[in-house]
Design an enzyme around this catalytic site. Structure first.
Site, PDB file in Angstrom:
ATOM      1  N   HIS A  49       1.098  -1.301   0.195  1.00 22.98           N
ATOM      2  CA  HIS A  49      -0.012   0.074  -0.422  1.00 22.98           C
ATOM      3  C   HIS A  49       0.863   1.544  -0.169  1.00 22.98           C
ATOM      4  O   HIS A  49       1.672   1.088   0.420  1.00 22.98           O
ATOM      5  CB  HIS A  49      -0.784   0.243   1.388  1.00 22.98           C
ATOM      6  CG  HIS A  49      -0.081   0.002   2.469  1.00 22.98           C
ATOM      7  ND1 HIS A  49      -0.387  -1.525   3.288  1.00 22.98           N
ATOM      8  CD2 HIS A  49       0.619   0.427   3.004  1.00 22.98           C
ATOM      9  CE1 HIS A  49       0.901  -1.415   4.427  1.00 22.98           C
ATOM     10  NE2 HIS A  49       0.794   0.178   4.749  1.00 22.98           N
TER      11      HIS A  49
HETATM   12  C1  T46 Z   1       3.584   0.813   6.213  1.00 18.87           C
HETATM   13  C2  T46 Z   1       3.798  -0.322   6.788  1.00 18.87           C
HETATM   14  C3  T46 Z   1       5.487   0.210   6.781  1.00 18.87           C
HETATM   15  C4  T46 Z   1      -3.423  -1.372  13.738  1.00 18.87           C
HETATM   16  O1  T46 Z   1      -4.678  -1.473  14.363  1.00 18.87           O
HETATM   17  N1  T46 Z   1      -2.475  -0.089  14.736  1.00 18.87           N
HETATM   18  C5  T46 Z   1      -1.803   0.893  13.742  1.00 18.87           C
HETATM   19  O2  T46 Z   1      -1.005   1.550  13.969  1.00 18.87           O
HETATM   20  C6  T46 Z   1      -0.973  -0.096  12.154  1.00 18.87           C
HETATM   21  C7  T46 Z   1       0.170  -0.010  11.908  1.00 18.87           C
HETATM   22  C8  T46 Z   1      -1.831  -1.308  12.138  1.00 18.87           C
HETATM   23  N2  T46 Z   1      -3.708  -1.853  13.272  1.00 18.87           N
HETATM   24  C9  T46 Z   1      -4.239  -2.741  12.799  1.00 18.87           C
HETATM   25  C10 T46 Z   1      -4.583  -2.574  11.090  1.00 18.87           C
HETATM   26  C11 T46 Z   1      -4.306  -4.286  11.298  1.00 18.87           C
HETATM   27  O3  T46 Z   1      -5.327  -5.180  11.490  1.00 18.87           O
HETATM   28  O4  T46 Z   1      -2.577  -3.622  12.382  1.00 18.87           O
HETATM   29  C12 T46 Z   1      -3.300  -4.639  11.555  1.00 18.87           C
HETATM   30  C13 T46 Z   1      -1.884  -5.170  10.576  1.00 18.87           C
HETATM   31  O5  T46 Z   1      -1.751  -4.354   9.593  1.00 18.87           O
HETATM   32  P1  T46 Z   1      -1.408  -4.188   8.194  1.00 18.87           P
HETATM   33  O6  T46 Z   1      -1.935  -4.681   7.017  1.00 18.87           O
HETATM   34  O7  T46 Z   1      -1.661  -2.153   7.539  1.00 18.87           O
HETATM   35  O8  T46 Z   1       0.540  -3.821   7.895  1.00 18.87           O
HETATM   36  P2  T46 Z   1       1.508  -4.026   7.295  1.00 18.87           P
HETATM   37  O9  T46 Z   1       3.093  -4.044   7.738  1.00 18.87           O
HETATM   38  O10 T46 Z   1       0.899  -4.157   6.080  1.00 18.87           O
HETATM   39  O11 T46 Z   1       1.462  -2.790   7.381  1.00 18.87           O
HETATM   40  C14 T46 Z   1       1.879  -1.719   8.675  1.00 18.87           C
HETATM   41  C15 T46 Z   1       1.009   0.409   8.425  1.00 18.87           C
HETATM   42  O12 T46 Z   1       0.417  -0.717   8.299  1.00 18.87           O
HETATM   43  C16 T46 Z   1       2.062   0.653   7.190  1.00 18.87           C
HETATM   44  O13 T46 Z   1       1.091   1.968   7.763  1.00 18.87           O
HETATM   45  O14 T46 Z   1       3.226   1.645   6.003  1.00 18.87           O
HETATM   46  O15 T46 Z   1       3.650  -0.903   8.095  1.00 18.87           O
END
Ligand code: T46
Length: 139
Positions: A49
């Site tokens: 993303h």
């Molecule tokens: C990015 C990359 C480097 C939360 O509740 N709070 C938070 O601050 C974050 C980051 C995530 N979440 C929850 C949302 C999802 O249910 O944790 C779960 C996993 O998040 P996500 O699938 O977005 O994780 P990544 O590793 O794909 O991405 C993250 C960040 O979301 C994004 O902003 O730049 O790490």
């Protein structure tokens, strides 16, 4: 496409190392949120993303991983993170993927904004269109 990697100053002595990060001094924005990922399953690719406004610094404080940055205009870079005193600046407008995590990797992220799902661009086609619109606006 410019990649900005910070090398932080470790305060080392006979006891070991310590890195301190202060907003607007070591980090170019106000730090509103810190999160980290660990126990990442082998061969997993996270991310996929971009963001509308979020700025971040990624620091692999233990182990190693790789970050792919894609500006949506045909340029991509792969940046290995393997030192606890190095930080990769990731601007909002970069598609990012994190992969090749070592089993012991801990990837810590310092973020300029609180978590907001509405800030995410999760569709790659929409991201490319957004990147092209922004580039056309700058011409
Ligand atoms: C990015 C990359 C480097 C939360 O509740 N709070 C938070 O601050 C974050 C980051 C995530 N979440 C929850 C949302 C999802 O249910 O944790 C779960 C996993 O998040 P996500 O699938 O977005 O994780 P990544 O590793 O794909 O991405 C993250 C960040 O979301 C994004 O902003 O730049 O790490």
């Amino acid at each position: 496409m410019q990649v900005v990697k910070y090398v932080f100053q470790p305060h080392g002595d006979e006891r070991g190392q310590l890195v301190a990060l202060e907003e607007f001094r070591d980090i170019p924005f106000r730090i509103k949120r810190v999160y980290y990922m660990y126990d990442t399953v082998a061969d997993v690719v996270r991310g996929h993303h971009a963001h509308k406004s979020l700025e971040q610094i990624l620091i692999c404080i233990h182990g190693s991983c790789k970050i792919l940055l894609d500006n949506g205009l045909g340029e991509k870079k792969i940046i290995p993170l393997e030192k606890p005193y190095e930080g990769l600046y990731v601007s909002n407008d970069m598609w990012r993927e994190m992969y090749d995590f070592s089993p012991d990797a801990v990837l810590m992220v310092l973020a300029s904004e609180l978590y907001d799902e509405a800030d995410y661009i999760r569709d790659y086609g929409a991201f490319v269109a957004y990147a092209r619109e922004r580039a056309a606006g700058r011409e």
